[in-house]
Design a protein around this motif. Sequence first.
Motif, PDB file in Angstrom:
ATOM      1  N   PHE A   1       0.758  -1.232   0.000  1.00 29.04           N
ATOM      2  CA  PHE A   1       0.000   0.000   0.000  1.00 29.04           C
ATOM      3  C   PHE A   1       0.793   1.288   0.000  1.00 29.04           C
ATOM      4  O   PHE A   1       0.217   2.346   0.047  1.00 29.04           O
ATOM      5  CB  PHE A   1      -0.953  -0.010   1.178  1.00 29.04           C
ATOM      6  N   PHE A   2       2.063   1.217  -0.053  1.00 26.74           N
ATOM      7  CA  PHE A   2       2.763   2.492  -0.033  1.00 26.74           C
ATOM      8  C   PHE A   2       3.340   2.851  -1.371  1.00 26.74           C
ATOM      9  O   PHE A   2       3.673   2.006  -2.178  1.00 26.74           O
ATOM     10  CB  PHE A   2       3.906   2.480   0.980  1.00 26.74           C
ATOM     11  N   VAL A   3       3.491   4.152  -1.526  1.00 24.74           N
ATOM     12  CA  VAL A   3       4.098   4.619  -2.747  1.00 24.74           C
ATOM     13  C   VAL A   3       5.480   3.986  -2.912  1.00 24.74           C
ATOM     14  O   VAL A   3       5.826   3.466  -3.960  1.00 24.74           O
ATOM     15  CB  VAL A   3       4.202   6.148  -2.717  1.00 24.74           C
TER      16      VAL A   3
ATOM     17  N   VAL B   1       3.212  -6.334   4.787  1.00 24.87           N
ATOM     18  CA  VAL B   1       2.946  -4.933   5.033  1.00 24.87           C
ATOM     19  C   VAL B   1       3.929  -4.429   6.066  1.00 24.87           C
ATOM     20  O   VAL B   1       4.293  -5.141   6.958  1.00 24.87           O
ATOM     21  CB  VAL B   1       1.543  -4.803   5.609  1.00 24.87           C
ATOM     22  N   GLN B   2       4.360  -3.234   5.860  1.00 25.88           N
ATOM     23  CA  GLN B   2       5.452  -2.805   6.728  1.00 25.88           C
ATOM     24  C   GLN B   2       5.260  -1.460   7.370  1.00 25.88           C
ATOM     25  O   GLN B   2       4.507  -0.647   6.896  1.00 25.88           O
ATOM     26  CB  GLN B   2       6.726  -2.777   5.920  1.00 25.88           C
ATOM     27  N   ASN B   3       6.014  -1.286   8.384  1.00 24.42           N
ATOM     28  CA  ASN B   3       6.448  -0.008   8.927  1.00 24.42           C
ATOM     29  C   ASN B   3       5.691   1.174   8.445  1.00 24.42           C
ATOM     30  O   ASN B   3       6.255   2.039   7.803  1.00 24.42           O
ATOM     31  CB  ASN B   3       7.829   0.338   8.414  1.00 24.42           C
ATOM     32  N   VAL B   4       4.524   1.219   8.780  1.00 29.13           N
ATOM     33  CA  VAL B   4       3.742   2.224   8.150  1.00 29.13           C
ATOM     34  C   VAL B   4       4.288   3.588   8.462  1.00 29.13           C
ATOM     35  O   VAL B   4       4.733   4.315   7.591  1.00 29.13           O
ATOM     36  CB  VAL B   4       2.318   2.139   8.647  1.00 29.13           C
ATOM     37  N   LEU B   5       4.268   3.897   9.692  1.00 25.29           N
ATOM     38  CA  LEU B   5       4.323   5.312   9.988  1.00 25.29           C
ATOM     39  C   LEU B   5       5.627   5.787  10.596  1.00 25.29           C
ATOM     40  O   LEU B   5       6.079   6.856  10.300  1.00 25.29           O
ATOM     41  CB  LEU B   5       3.142   5.632  10.881  1.00 25.29           C
TER      42      LEU B   5
ATOM     43  N   MET C   1      -3.309  -7.749   7.153  1.00 25.25           N
ATOM     44  CA  MET C   1      -3.682  -8.903   6.339  1.00 25.25           C
ATOM     45  C   MET C   1      -5.168  -8.818   5.959  1.00 25.25           C
ATOM     46  O   MET C   1      -6.023  -8.584   6.814  1.00 25.25           O
ATOM     47  CB  MET C   1      -3.428 -10.151   7.183  1.00 25.25           C
ATOM     48  N   GLY C   2      -5.450  -8.982   4.715  1.00 25.43           N
ATOM     49  CA  GLY C   2      -6.846  -9.025   4.278  1.00 25.43           C
ATOM     50  C   GLY C   2      -7.439  -7.663   3.972  1.00 25.43           C
ATOM     51  O   GLY C   2      -8.552  -7.577   3.476  1.00 25.43           O
ATOM     52  N   LEU C   3      -6.698  -6.609   4.267  1.00 27.89           N
ATOM     53  CA  LEU C   3      -7.218  -5.265   3.964  1.00 27.89           C
ATOM     54  C   LEU C   3      -6.796  -4.861   2.549  1.00 27.89           C
ATOM     55  O   LEU C   3      -5.696  -5.176   2.091  1.00 27.89           O
ATOM     56  CB  LEU C   3      -6.688  -4.234   4.963  1.00 27.89           C
ATOM     57  N   GLU C   4      -7.674  -4.116   1.925  1.00 28.09           N
ATOM     58  CA  GLU C   4      -7.415  -3.708   0.537  1.00 28.09           C
ATOM     59  C   GLU C   4      -7.066  -2.218   0.542  1.00 28.09           C
ATOM     60  O   GLU C   4      -7.889  -1.398   0.942  1.00 28.09           O
ATOM     61  CB  GLU C   4      -8.713  -3.895  -0.237  1.00 28.09           C
ATOM     62  N   ALA C   5      -5.882  -1.879   0.110  1.00 30.25           N
ATOM     63  CA  ALA C   5      -5.433  -0.483   0.121  1.00 30.25           C
ATOM     64  C   ALA C   5      -5.806   0.195   1.438  1.00 30.25           C
ATOM     65  O   ALA C   5      -6.608   1.122   1.480  1.00 30.25           O
ATOM     66  CB  ALA C   5      -6.036   0.290  -1.051  1.00 30.25           C
TER      67      ALA C   5
ATOM     68  N   VAL D   1      -0.072   8.935   9.551  1.00 31.87           N
ATOM     69  CA  VAL D   1      -1.299   8.537   8.854  1.00 31.87           C
ATOM     70  C   VAL D   1      -0.936   8.164   7.416  1.00 31.87           C
ATOM     71  O   VAL D   1      -0.083   8.798   6.804  1.00 31.87           O
ATOM     72  CB  VAL D   1      -2.305   9.722   8.796  1.00 31.87           C
ATOM     73  N   THR D   2      -1.613   7.171   6.902  1.00 33.76           N
ATOM     74  CA  THR D   2      -1.581   6.958   5.457  1.00 33.76           C
ATOM     75  C   THR D   2      -3.009   6.668   5.008  1.00 33.76           C
ATOM     76  O   THR D   2      -3.761   6.021   5.725  1.00 33.76           O
ATOM     77  CB  THR D   2      -0.601   5.834   5.054  1.00 33.76           C
ATOM     78  N   ILE D   3      -3.378   7.219   3.865  1.00 30.91           N
ATOM     79  CA  ILE D   3      -4.754   7.074   3.399  1.00 30.91           C
ATOM     80  C   ILE D   3      -4.778   6.261   2.116  1.00 30.91           C
ATOM     81  O   ILE D   3      -4.109   6.615   1.142  1.00 30.91           O
ATOM     82  CB  ILE D   3      -5.406   8.458   3.175  1.00 30.91           C
ATOM     83  N   GLU D   4      -5.550   5.203   2.166  1.00 33.60           N
ATOM     84  CA  GLU D   4      -5.738   4.326   1.001  1.00 33.60           C
ATOM     85  C   GLU D   4      -4.437   4.069   0.251  1.00 33.60           C
ATOM     86  O   GLU D   4      -4.317   4.360  -0.943  1.00 33.60           O
ATOM     87  CB  GLU D   4      -6.811   4.903   0.066  1.00 33.60           C
ATOM     88  N   ALA D   5      -3.497   3.554   0.969  1.00 31.12           N
ATOM     89  CA  ALA D   5      -2.235   3.145   0.364  1.00 31.12           C
ATOM     90  C   ALA D   5      -1.402   4.297  -0.179  1.00 31.12           C
ATOM     91  O   ALA D   5      -0.483   4.096  -0.968  1.00 31.12           O
ATOM     92  CB  ALA D   5      -2.482   2.128  -0.759  1.00 31.12           C
TER      93      ALA D   5
END
Length: 390
Positions: A13-15, A63-67, A127-131, A209-213
């Motif tokens: 989901f990340f750029v 999925v990683q290290n979001v924020l 897991m299981g989430l879409e964007a 925060v990240t919004i929709e990938a």
Amino acid sequence: MNGRRGSGPSPIFFVYRRKCWTQERARKVTPQECASPRGFTDARRSRESHRGTPEDDDWGHTVQNVLHSGGNFKASERGHILKKFSPIENACLEALMEDILRPYVPSYHGLVEREGQTYIKMEDLLMGLEAPSIMDCKMGFRTYLEDELAKALLKPTPRKDLYNKMVALDSQAPTLEEHLQKAVTKPRYMQWRESVSSTAMLGFRIEGVTIEAGSVKKNFKKMKSREQIMETFVIFTKSRQDILVAYVKRLESMQAALKESEFFRTHEVIGSSLLFVHDRRGTANVWMIDFGKTTVTPAHISLRHDVAWEPGTHEDGYLLGLQNLIDTLQDTIQMVKENREEAVDGSAQEGEQTIGENEKMLLKGEVEVKTTNGENNALMTPIQPGNRTL
Ligand SMILES: O=P(O)(O)O[C@H]1[C@H](O)[C@@H](OP(=O)(O)O)[C@H](OP(=O)(O)O)[C@@H](OP(=O)(O)O)[C@H]1O
Ligand SMILES: Nc1ncnc2c1ncn2[C@@H]1O[C@H](COP(=O)(O)OP(=O)(O)O)[C@@H](O)[C@H]1O
């Protein structure tokens, strides 16, 4: 509430992640480097051309290290992620698997070794989430350990890196002496961070925060007021009442569990976050994460978590922060409802445009979500140590 242990692959989901596909195909970064924004950047900069081996052919789904995380995470097989081992966090996750809080934390799957480094293997909460859209809120009125304070008092160790972070945000913040030393101690920095953010007032703060990938936004360090936080939740959920309501319900059930929890009664929970995750399909959940500074209190202390901290008490104000967070979300739901009703009346076009503009700014990374009439114009009185206990 859904969103737990879904069956599909975890979304990417990340750029930086998207860039990783291209770079990895060009053999400029490894999947492991893709696992963290920092790894990706470093790899891209150095233009290394090695390949690396995907773990269980599933690196792309991890999925990683979001924020915010300095490369502490690594890809694992589907449904799991690896976090660099810390004995404190490991002990917490082990204990939490036996506690009433188990449904609110990532499940723990022991330790694994990778390239000479030990990792904690845990559930991938995306897991299981879409964007997915993701928000990390750091909880509590105090963000440093009593031990850190005691050590700093005994042997002050001013740090230049913390001074640099401080002046980057506010060049006026250091004292004259600190300016001369070009260094500040860790508790001084952490207390200042608390005071410029909503931590000191509300007992929680938004870290990222990240919004929709989309890309990760971390420009919340000076976000103090309840109104700013409400606006951020509006932007984050794109005004979706179903998601906001799901969040409140989950937090309320978590709150009830916390009040019963043996783990919570016996642990000082410092620097831990609540991770909000949702996707367009309406899957939404909140999780307790990051137990790297969650420590067992001395045997004679039974923590309340809803009173002011005084040195020696080990209190963290976690429940006060949680109540403020729930209240803020409830106010946000009310605000969204009112905006919608006004929009139906045809009288809220201006308000809607404002949210749209803010959203664009947040996505572009330009946001400091603006209050309309200054800082701390809270819509209701926040609960603070001293003005109310739960
Ligand atoms: O958020 P900024 O302003 O960058 O400040 C950071 C965060 O508070 C880190 O906490 P977290 O990892 O929970 O975000 C903290 O790590 P600790 O958790 O180890 O205290 C860092 O301390 P140092 O790592 O000592 O710099 C501190 O510099
Ligand atoms: N179990 C998990 N599943 C998915 N993402 C996670 C998980 N744990 C952490 N993260 C992501 O990694 C970020 C950093 O996690 P955290 O545990 O706070 O690491 P650190 O201790 O390095 O700061 C979180 O904001 C979150 O986006």
